[in-house]
Write a protein that holds these residues in place. Sequence first.
Motif, PDB file in Angstrom:
ATOM      1  N   SER A 236       0.899  -1.335  -0.003  1.00  0.00           N
ATOM      2  CA  SER A 236      -0.180  -0.089   0.123  1.00  0.00           C
ATOM      3  C   SER A 236       0.874   1.178   0.133  1.00  0.00           C
ATOM      4  N   GLY A 237       0.426   2.206  -0.620  1.00  0.00           N
ATOM      5  CA  GLY A 237       1.172   3.730  -0.527  1.00  0.00           C
ATOM      6  C   GLY A 237       1.251   4.140   0.983  1.00  0.00           C
ATOM      7  N   LEU A 238       0.139   3.578   1.777  1.00  0.00           N
ATOM      8  CA  LEU A 238       0.314   3.948   3.375  1.00  0.00           C
ATOM      9  C   LEU A 238       1.694   3.192   3.994  1.00  0.00           C
ATOM     10  N   LEU A 239       1.946   2.246   3.572  1.00  0.00           N
ATOM     11  CA  LEU A 239       3.045   1.605   3.925  1.00  0.00           C
ATOM     12  C   LEU A 239       4.529   2.266   3.555  1.00  0.00           C
ATOM     13  N   TYR A 240       4.359   2.978   2.318  1.00  0.00           N
ATOM     14  CA  TYR A 240       5.479   3.603   1.674  1.00  0.00           C
ATOM     15  C   TYR A 240       5.612   4.845   2.383  1.00  0.00           C
ATOM     16  N   SER A 241       4.329   5.495   2.741  1.00  0.00           N
ATOM     17  CA  SER A 241       4.315   6.767   3.522  1.00  0.00           C
ATOM     18  C   SER A 241       4.822   6.776   4.883  1.00  0.00           C
ATOM     19  N   ALA A 242       4.315   5.571   5.595  1.00  0.00           N
ATOM     20  CA  ALA A 242       4.950   5.517   7.051  1.00  0.00           C
ATOM     21  C   ALA A 242       6.316   5.298   7.081  1.00  0.00           C
ATOM     22  N   HIS A 243       7.107   4.447   5.951  1.00  0.00           N
ATOM     23  CA  HIS A 243       8.454   4.366   6.040  1.00  0.00           C
ATOM     24  C   HIS A 243       9.047   5.617   5.683  1.00  0.00           C
ATOM     25  N   PRO A 457      13.655  -1.794   0.086  1.00  0.00           N
ATOM     26  CA  PRO A 457      13.555  -3.116  -0.737  1.00  0.00           C
ATOM     27  C   PRO A 457      12.636  -4.149  -0.223  1.00  0.00           C
ATOM     28  N   GLN A 458      12.198  -4.260   1.160  1.00  0.00           N
ATOM     29  CA  GLN A 458      11.441  -4.990   1.437  1.00  0.00           C
ATOM     30  C   GLN A 458       9.993  -4.919   0.973  1.00  0.00           C
ATOM     31  N   LEU A 459       9.526  -3.825   1.157  1.00  0.00           N
ATOM     32  CA  LEU A 459       8.085  -3.232   0.724  1.00  0.00           C
ATOM     33  C   LEU A 459       8.217  -3.236  -0.816  1.00  0.00           C
ATOM     34  N   LEU A 460       9.033  -3.099  -1.438  1.00  0.00           N
ATOM     35  CA  LEU A 460       9.181  -3.151  -2.965  1.00  0.00           C
ATOM     36  C   LEU A 460       8.954  -4.844  -3.479  1.00  0.00           C
ATOM     37  N   GLU A 461       9.724  -5.812  -2.713  1.00  0.00           N
ATOM     38  CA  GLU A 461       9.609  -7.141  -2.881  1.00  0.00           C
ATOM     39  C   GLU A 461       8.398  -7.572  -2.754  1.00  0.00           C
ATOM     40  N   SER A 463       5.407  -5.713  -2.758  1.00  0.00           N
ATOM     41  CA  SER A 463       4.454  -5.289  -3.642  1.00  0.00           C
ATOM     42  C   SER A 463       4.543  -5.966  -4.973  1.00  0.00           C
ATOM     43  N   THR A 464       5.893  -6.237  -5.487  1.00  0.00           N
ATOM     44  CA  THR A 464       6.072  -7.191  -6.669  1.00  0.00           C
ATOM     45  C   THR A 464       5.273  -8.734  -6.542  1.00  0.00           C
ATOM     46  N   ALA A 465       5.788  -9.085  -5.302  1.00  0.00           N
ATOM     47  CA  ALA A 465       5.114 -10.625  -4.968  1.00  0.00           C
ATOM     48  C   ALA A 465       3.455 -10.532  -5.098  1.00  0.00           C
ATOM     49  N   ILE A 466       3.021  -9.493  -4.593  1.00  0.00           N
ATOM     50  CA  ILE A 466       1.464  -9.605  -4.511  1.00  0.00           C
ATOM     51  C   ILE A 466       1.035  -9.384  -5.807  1.00  0.00           C
ATOM     52  N   GLY A 467       1.628  -8.432  -6.565  1.00  0.00           N
ATOM     53  CA  GLY A 467       1.178  -8.334  -8.285  1.00  0.00           C
ATOM     54  C   GLY A 467       1.314  -9.646  -9.033  1.00  0.00           C
ATOM     55  N   ARG A 468       2.393 -10.463  -8.692  1.00  0.00           N
ATOM     56  CA  ARG A 468       2.383 -11.833  -9.320  1.00  0.00           C
ATOM     57  C   ARG A 468       1.443 -12.580  -8.949  1.00  0.00           C
ATOM     58  N   ILE A 469       1.217 -12.507  -7.464  1.00  0.00           N
ATOM     59  CA  ILE A 469       0.252 -13.693  -6.826  1.00  0.00           C
ATOM     60  C   ILE A 469      -1.126 -13.568  -7.621  1.00  0.00           C
ATOM     61  N   ILE A 470      -1.721 -12.049  -7.335  1.00  0.00           N
ATOM     62  CA  ILE A 470      -3.108 -11.686  -7.640  1.00  0.00           C
ATOM     63  C   ILE A 470      -3.100 -11.546  -9.395  1.00  0.00           C
ATOM     64  N   GLY A 471      -2.014 -11.559  -9.828  1.00  0.00           N
ATOM     65  CA  GLY A 471      -2.126 -11.230 -11.542  1.00  0.00           C
ATOM     66  C   GLY A 471      -2.170  -9.778 -11.918  1.00  0.00           C
ATOM     67  N   THR A 472      -1.993  -8.641 -11.049  1.00  0.00           N
ATOM     68  CA  THR A 472      -2.288  -7.374 -11.434  1.00  0.00           C
ATOM     69  C   THR A 472      -0.932  -6.651 -11.585  1.00  0.00           C
ATOM     70  N   ARG A 473      -0.743  -5.866 -12.726  1.00  0.00           N
ATOM     71  CA  ARG A 473       0.365  -4.860 -12.818  1.00  0.00           C
ATOM     72  C   ARG A 473      -0.157  -3.733 -13.331  1.00  0.00           C
ATOM     73  N   PRO A 474      -0.643  -2.976 -12.304  1.00  0.00           N
ATOM     74  CA  PRO A 474      -1.215  -1.606 -12.628  1.00  0.00           C
ATOM     75  C   PRO A 474      -0.092  -0.469 -13.172  1.00  0.00           C
TER      76      PRO A 474
END
Length: 775
Positions: A236-243, A457-461, A463-474
């Motif tokens: 979520s953008g929320l997690l990037y914002s908090a970081h 990197p952990q948040l980016l990884e 996000s990438t994993a969730i996109g791959r599992i769900i099948g979304t690449r916005p």
Amino acid sequence: MTFRAEHWGSRLFPLALLLLIAVAVWQWRGAAPISANLLELVPSGTPDALEEQAVQRMQEPLNRELLVLISHPRREQAMALAAELGKRWQQQAPFEKVQWAAQLDLGSLRQQLQEQRLALLPAAERELLIDDPEAFIERRVQDLFDPFRSQGLVATNDDLLGLSTLIEKSLPHIHNLQVDLSGALIAESEGTTWALLRARTTAGAFDGNLAMSVDDLVSQARQEVQARGGQLLASSGLLYSAHGQREATREISLMGSIASVGAVLLMLLVFRRIRIVLAFIPAAIGVLAGLTACVAVFGHIHVMTLVLGASLIGVAIDYPLHLLSKSWTLQPWDSRRALRATLLGLTLGLLSNVIGYLALAFTPFPALKQVAVFSAAGLLGTYLSTLYLLPPLLGKAEIRPRQAPMALAQSLIDWRHALLRRVPTPWLLLIFALFCLGGVLQLSHKDDLRQWASIPPQLLEQSTAIGRIIGTRPTSQFFLVRGQDEEQLLQRQQLLSKRLDTLVEQGQLTSYLALSQLVATETQQQRLRQAVGALTEHSGALTALGIPLTAIAAEVRHLQSLPTPDIEAVLAAPLGEPWRPLWLGQTEDGQVAGLISLQGLNDGSLLATQADGLEGVKLVDRLGELNRLFAATQVSAAELKLASCLLIFILLCIPFGVRGAARVLAVSLLAALASLACLGWLGQPLTLFSLFGLLLVTAIGVDYAILVRERVGGAATSLLGTLLSALTTWLSFGLLAVSSTPAVSNFGLTISIGLVFSFLLAPWAGERQAEAQPT
């Protein structure tokens, strides 16, 4: 004898200080007025209000939605963990809605499929029914014998021609999510079952307190899931914002503390009096003034401004240090006498610094505008505090500094003279020019919005994993389509969809969502209604199965009597949920507008030509616009630097004359050029932040040259005062160079190197003192 300005200033300043404190307390009375919104750092990009609305609409899922995937070796346990977490979060204040299971109203779905069949029928099926009704009926007969193709939410008796089933089967699948028999939302990936939990927050991702709360809840949930043998992924953008806020807070605390402690220790080490710590108060007041001014002008202050503003401490402490440095020759030391002796240099230094910082205010980047206001107000606050608060605090305190620094300064002067005897200035200038030329030739240009934030990197990884599992690449790109009415809007989207279908077939685009995929135009619905009326003439294959002709005729009459729904009516029903964000409705000029979102784009350059020749269709590519803006701003940065140099030159002409002003300014310009060359030698890219950093190198470098040229207390004393000032400034900007944010690091490195050369070249500004007299 006390000057009139000193008399009134010493009386009015305490009142101004009390007012500043009162305003600051009022501004921070509730939640801290701090923002971490990355998009606030860049220009809005366009005056088109509709386009801005479209951008905000497309960014809203990033700003307010949290996706969580939970896995466990036991499939049932993963779904149970997701349900347990969802029920708990549903009671938490940050969340407006939490979903962990399918929440389908089957009755409403059936009703929509029945009532809006003519509007929702896919284009291919609609054209088949209109152009070849017999083929349509024959396929319907085949479907009736295939239980997998004939079964749907609407029973066959209620949908004799199978239109509802065709609609249901043709809905686009934009993700890999499935609904378990228990109702849980799940996704299968590499033999692992993941349970999905989706939460929507009450406010945007860049509400600082909310983002931190959500991040804490996610961290707590991850620990609980891991303790029970599972795994949790979140995006979520929320997690990037908090970081970003936590990282900024850490850097601000670290940099501010080190710069402050370093400056205090330096003063204690050199001047050997505890009371000398009072000289740090003007710098603290300057930081408070900068914060207050920034919040007053912009309504808040960005975390990046705070990080960059932490360097203000190193610059602000220069003013008290200039006064204290005169204690080597001005004995017995008197703060007021020292102030009067250095007042011209302090004032010129303030004005040149403010000119440099305010030049940033004319850039198109809100982040740099904030830095400009923060720093200019902070320096003014420090300057006034040095003039009207520091003398009463220090008074005639006996200050006897160590003599070792003075001996060092004299040694530096002797070494310089020895060097010049061996290598004349023209030869040194030639060597310097070759060094700069070699470095500048190695410079590379790089500007990217991702440099403006520290991306973990952990948040980016995850996000990438969730996109791959769900099948979304916005993607960040999308199309904005306008029309005079809904009919024209849908027609234009259909034309664009044909081109996008080609990209999908070529594998360049995974999928897209358009309103025209869901809703047929009014004209197409009318054509379909007319074609349905003729189906009784081609229904032989159905009557051969034993279906009465009267039943077929009744179905036809019912279909023809169905209403013609508009876009809003379709979107209001359950099937319209994925498309709702794409509808912008009526615009101020009476038109209507809608969006087309994209998934899985491989080559962004292919989109540029898709809208060619299509009226009312525009590709919105904010990243592309920013990249073009970055390139254009490099030119404006050079123009700003030229303008600021011209203003500083005019200012310096007043006390030093034309030739003296040119000499002082030349020193700082050469320092900026050397900083630019060092970036090339170090393999660092030239970015907008480094270009704007060069503006400050010129402004601050002029300050050093002025102090050395004035020679108040002698050449060694002036050089030593400049050295002390440079050390605190290097400390502040040097700390920026190790920031985790690439843009901040590049900014700090550029200024740090430039100030090193500003100090080394400053003595050349003091030569030929005859030229320093006004002409």
